[in-house]
Design a protein around this motif. Structure first.
Motif, PDB file in Angstrom:
ATOM      1  N   GLU A   1       0.839  -1.195   0.000  1.00  0.00           N
ATOM      2  CA  GLU A   1       0.000   0.000   0.000  1.00  0.00           C
ATOM      3  C   GLU A   1       0.863   1.229   0.000  1.00  0.00           C
TER       4      GLU A   1
ATOM      5  N   GLU B   1      -4.464   9.390   4.795  1.00  0.00           N
ATOM      6  CA  GLU B   1      -5.233   8.268   4.230  1.00  0.00           C
ATOM      7  C   GLU B   1      -4.808   6.950   4.855  1.00  0.00           C
TER       8      GLU B   1
ATOM      9  N   ARG C   1      -5.589   6.536   8.656  1.00  0.00           N
ATOM     10  CA  ARG C   1      -7.012   6.564   8.953  1.00  0.00           C
ATOM     11  C   ARG C   1      -7.717   5.345   8.378  1.00  0.00           C
ATOM     12  N   SER C   2      -7.410   5.040   7.117  1.00  0.00           N
ATOM     13  CA  SER C   2      -8.137   3.916   6.520  1.00  0.00           C
ATOM     14  C   SER C   2      -7.236   3.070   5.627  1.00  0.00           C
ATOM     15  N   PRO C   3      -6.407   2.247   6.272  1.00  0.00           N
ATOM     16  CA  PRO C   3      -5.584   1.321   5.487  1.00  0.00           C
ATOM     17  C   PRO C   3      -6.486   0.394   4.680  1.00  0.00           C
ATOM     18  N   GLN C   4      -6.059   0.094   3.463  1.00  0.00           N
ATOM     19  CA  GLN C   4      -6.939  -0.632   2.541  1.00  0.00           C
ATOM     20  C   GLN C   4      -6.835  -2.147   2.656  1.00  0.00           C
TER      21      GLN C   4
ATOM     22  N   GLU D   1      -5.923  -5.896   4.525  1.00  0.00           N
ATOM     23  CA  GLU D   1      -5.972  -6.597   5.799  1.00  0.00           C
ATOM     24  C   GLU D   1      -4.597  -6.600   6.479  1.00  0.00           C
TER      25      GLU D   1
ATOM     26  N   LYS E   1      -3.868  -3.302   8.057  1.00  0.00           N
ATOM     27  CA  LYS E   1      -4.725  -3.119   9.240  1.00  0.00           C
ATOM     28  C   LYS E   1      -4.159  -3.889  10.421  1.00  0.00           C
TER      29      LYS E   1
ATOM     30  N   ASN F   1      -2.666  -2.342  13.911  1.00  0.00           N
ATOM     31  CA  ASN F   1      -3.308  -2.718  15.185  1.00  0.00           C
ATOM     32  C   ASN F   1      -2.301  -3.016  16.285  1.00  0.00           C
TER      33      ASN F   1
END
Ligand code: ADP
Ligand code: MG
Length: 246
Positions: A222, A228, A231-234, A236, A239, A243
């Motif tokens: 990514e 961007e 805030r909103s990783p595309q 899995e 993400k 986390n």
């Protein structure tokens, strides 16, 4: 090549002798004045990528361009290029038997053949900027980890690099020293230094990056603005990785 682009790779592939494929078709470009932060799990190829950019590692295939030149590792250009692309590592690698000033002056005098008086003046100015003007005559063992890492940054800057590559430069530091080192990097970014930074300091990444790359298993998974991406990783994978820092 776009005039603004200072460094560009096309489909870089890299394996180590054991056959492990570490970089997989990495196409990347860096503009003058841009700060790119690379994040990703341990072992995904971040350090290898930086070392390839600096020609410290051979690649199996693909090209690396610096400005308008395709870099051929067999060519002498590589030495010149390494001066233009400075690198700072996790371990500061200062020479223990040399004073801070001599550590900093070594390469400008030996490699660039500059005058000691001229480079000493510059070194003192840079040390002052990073808050270490009183340390010229001491030895590395007399400094804290954060101070040594600031010296390592000054040493890289002395070569007047056009790009700085920073590989987890705070990873070996005690938490209270991380900030003083990152502050120096933030200032360099503000002054327009072109940088590629590998870090696990997510708040710092948000603050310093113009663009974030997320790497996993040798692939850029990514890429986006820090706003961007954080805030909103595309994906899995991104993400899950983020986390771990909450
Ligand atoms: P990162 O910096 O993201 O942690 P590295 O680039 O250091 O990842 O390593 C990527 C992979 O390549 C890892 O599996 C690592 O074990 C392997 N590796 C790194 N350096 C070498 C080397 N000199 N020889 C063989 N394998 C290596
Ligand atoms: Mg690494």
């Amino acid at each position: 090549m776009n005039v603004e682009e200072i460094l560009k790779t096309e489909q870089l592939n890299k394996s180590y002798e054991n056959g492990l494929k570490v970089l997989n078709d990495i196409t990347f470009s860096l503009k003058k004045g841009e700060v790119v932060v690379i994040i990703g799990p341990s072992g995904c190829g971040k350090s290898t990528f930086l070392r390839c950019l600096n020609m410290l590692e051979p690649v199996d295939s693909g090209t690396i361009r610096f400005k308008d030149r395709v870099i051929d590792r067999a060519n002498k250009d590589v030495y010149e290029l390494r001066q233009k692309i400075g690198m700072v590592f996790q371990s500061y690698d200062l020479f223990p038997h040399l004073t801070i000033l001599d550590n900093i002056l070594l390469a400008p005098i030996k490699v660039q053949k500059r005058e000691r008086s001229e480079v000493a003046k510059e070194a003192e100015e840079l040390l002052k900027r990073v808050g270490l003007s009183d340390k010229t005559k001491v030895y590395p063992r007399q400094l804290s980890g954060g101070q040594k890492q600031r010296v390592a940054i000054v040493r890289a800057l002395m070569m007047h690099p056009e790009i700085l590559l920073l590989d987890e430069i705070t990873a070996a530091l005690d938490p209270e020293m991380v900030r003083e080192v990152l502050q120096v990097v933030l200032e360099l970014a503000r002054e327009g230094m072109t940088m590629v930074i590998v870090t696990h300091e997510m708040e710092f990444a948000k603050a310093v990056a113009d663009r974030v790359l997320f790497m996993d298993q040798g692939v850029v998974v990514e890429e986006g603005s820090p706003e961007e991406f954080f805030r909103s990783p595309q994906t899995e994978r991104a993400k899950q990785f983020l986390n771990m820092f909450h």
